[in-house]
Enzyme design. Structure first.
Site, short mmCIF file in Angstrom:
data_model
loop_
_atom_site.label_atom_id
_atom_site.label_comp_id
_atom_site.label_asym_id
_atom_site.label_seq_id
_atom_site.Cartn_x
_atom_site.Cartn_y
_atom_site.Cartn_z
N ASP A 126 0.82 -1.21 0.00
CA ASP A 126 0.00 0.00 0.00
C ASP A 126 0.86 1.26 0.00
OD1 ASP A 126 -2.16 1.71 0.16
OD2 ASP A 126 -2.33 1.54 2.33
N ASP A 340 -1.99 6.84 -6.70
CA ASP A 340 -2.34 5.81 -5.72
C ASP A 340 -2.46 4.47 -6.40
OD1 ASP A 340 -3.24 4.40 -3.55
OD2 ASP A 340 -5.26 5.21 -3.60
#
Length: 462
Positions: A126, A340
């Site tokens: 992440d 992202d």
């Protein structure tokens, strides 16, 4: 002069594009105090294989993209809302703690081992958060995971972190257990998931050969949320002090994500000087105009996110009439665009997406599909006969570079439902450059130069 349309051959066997990745970026307000570099770190850095969370499952391509959008739904809403809430919060109001948000969840997994003797597990990657953590015994509230829960009592290299340590101070929320001088943490994510436990240090082994001691991580005994069940923990790659990149004191990392259509080749994560070496080697074989480098911005209110400075968008031959301020990062910490890897598709501020949607519709020669069957905002009906279909060019104008995307990085087609869709959507609060748009680029983050570089790469062949 280049044509205003990029010809995307949408033959029915290849009708889908998806992409999901890890990615997005956390925050620690307090800087980590100087710590010795963990031992046995390879000087050239190292490479890790990444596996998509839906790989090996009996799912159609359209089902995979829908699952990715569904996984990111709460994350998207939370990321937009938190920026507004953070600004509205009174920093002096102790009943309304103003804390940075973290991405949470993700679309790719990496294999690693923890402890001595080493215990293997798969962790979500992440770029939207910092903390490295896994579930630990004795677990009072834990989700089902594919591997045994880590037992710190069986590891000779496990060590609790003291309350006065830099690692503990880097946490956005912590509590000191004074009875045993142990740093307790609570770490929350954008999709309302959370992990709570003790902060500790351990030896982590990557790719069975790179063992690194003294890595700070969360030993979680209360872990809640739907976004974690595909792995046995999480590895944060954000800008904050607790992330793997920061703890290794590395300034470069890159990832190269294969298309969801590639069911055999793995995606890759490169950490350290190896990251720039791979990018330079690949870029040397390309026209210099193809490699694009753009600036990164910092947001003091969300210090872990990687912000891009988007200045405009071109569809076909037309630059969209959108106010520049639409994409700007405001002084109050709202707005802006983050890159992202943990968000599947790209989301633009609602006003900008409306203009883009209208321009795309006017330039496509296909009727609009209003069934809403895919979960995407703009779809077109495909003709019964298979043929080549021209789609408009799509160019993102960032500060420092204009990034033109290949058609498969923004158009999603599916023969079973007979639709061709734009892999983008609308958002409020901030814009997000998702991983569908990043597929088959080697994306280098240079934290020293504050830049991101995109190099077109056949990621499955690296």
């Amino acid at each position: 002069m280049a044509s205003s349309s990029s010809f995307f051959s949408l033959l029915f066997p290849f009708f889908l594009i998806l992409f999901s990745c890890l990615i997005t970026i956390s925050s620690s307000r307090r800087s980590l105090i100087d710590r010795p570099l963990p031992k046995t770190l390879p000087r050239s850095g190292f490479r890790l294989s990444l596996r998509h969370v839906d790989s090996g499952k009996n799912l159609t391509k359209i089902q995979k993209i829908q699952r990715g959008i569904n996984r990111g739904f709460h994350r998207l809403n939370r990321l937009g809302a938190v920026a507004v809430l953070a600004v509205a919060s009174n920093p002096d109001d102790t009943n309304n703690i103003k804390a940075p948000t973290h991405g949470g969840s993700g679309e790719f997994l990496m294999e690693l081992s923890i402890g001595n003797p080493a215990v293997k597990y798969a962790a979500i990657v992440d770029t939207g958060s910092d903390l490295i953590w896994t579930q630990c015994k004795p677990c009072t509230e834990c989700f089902d995971q594919p591997t045994p829960i880590f037992d710190p009592e069986k590891s000779s290299s496990y060590s609790k972190v003291g309350c006065s340590s830099g690692l503990c101070n880097a946490l956005p929320r912590s509590n000191c257990n004074e009875d045993n001088d142990a740093c307790e943490y609570l770490y929350t994510y954008g999709d309302y998931s959370s992990t709570r436990g003790l902060l500790a240090t351990e030896t982590f082994t990557f790719e069975d050969e790179n063992s690194i001691s003294g890595i700070g991580f969360g030993c979680g005994v209360e872990n809640e949320g739907d976004g974690f069940s595909q792995g046995s923990g999480l590895v944060g790659l954000g800008r904050g002090s607790l992330s793997l990149i920061s703890q290794l004191k590395e300034t470069k990392f890159s990832y190269c994500l294969t298309s969801i259509e590639d069911s055999e080749a793995a995606s890759s994560l490169f950490i350290g000087s190896l990251a720039s070496g791979i990018v330079n080697k690949t870029g040397a074989n390309l026209d210099g105009e193809v490699t694009k480098t753009m600036s990164l911005l910092r947001n003091p209110d969300q210090p872990s996110f990687y912000y891009l400075e988007l200045q405009g968008i071109t569809v076909g031959a037309k630059r969209l009439s959108v106010e520049k301020s639409t994409f700007e990062l405001s002084e109050d910490g709202t707005g802006g665009m983050i890159i992202d890897s943990g968000t599947t598709i790209t989301y633009l501020e609602e006003t900008a997406f409306k203009v883009l949607k209208e321009e795309f519709t006017s330039r496509m020669s296909l009727p609009v599909d209003d069934s809403g069957s895919t979960g995407l905002d703009l779809c077109f009906k495909l003709p019964n006969a298979a043929r080549n279909i021209a789609v408009p060019k799509l160019i993102f104008h960032f500060k420092g570079a204009d990034l033109e995307l290949p058609g498969e990085n923004y158009m999603v087609a599916d023969s079973s439902t007979g639709v061709l869709c734009l892999a983008m959507g609308s958002s409020n609060g901030m814009s997000i450059f998702g991983n569908v748009q990043q597929q088959n680029f080697n994306v280098l983050h240079d934290l020293e130069k504050e830049t991101v570089t995109f190099v077109p790469t056949e990621c499955g062949k690296l």
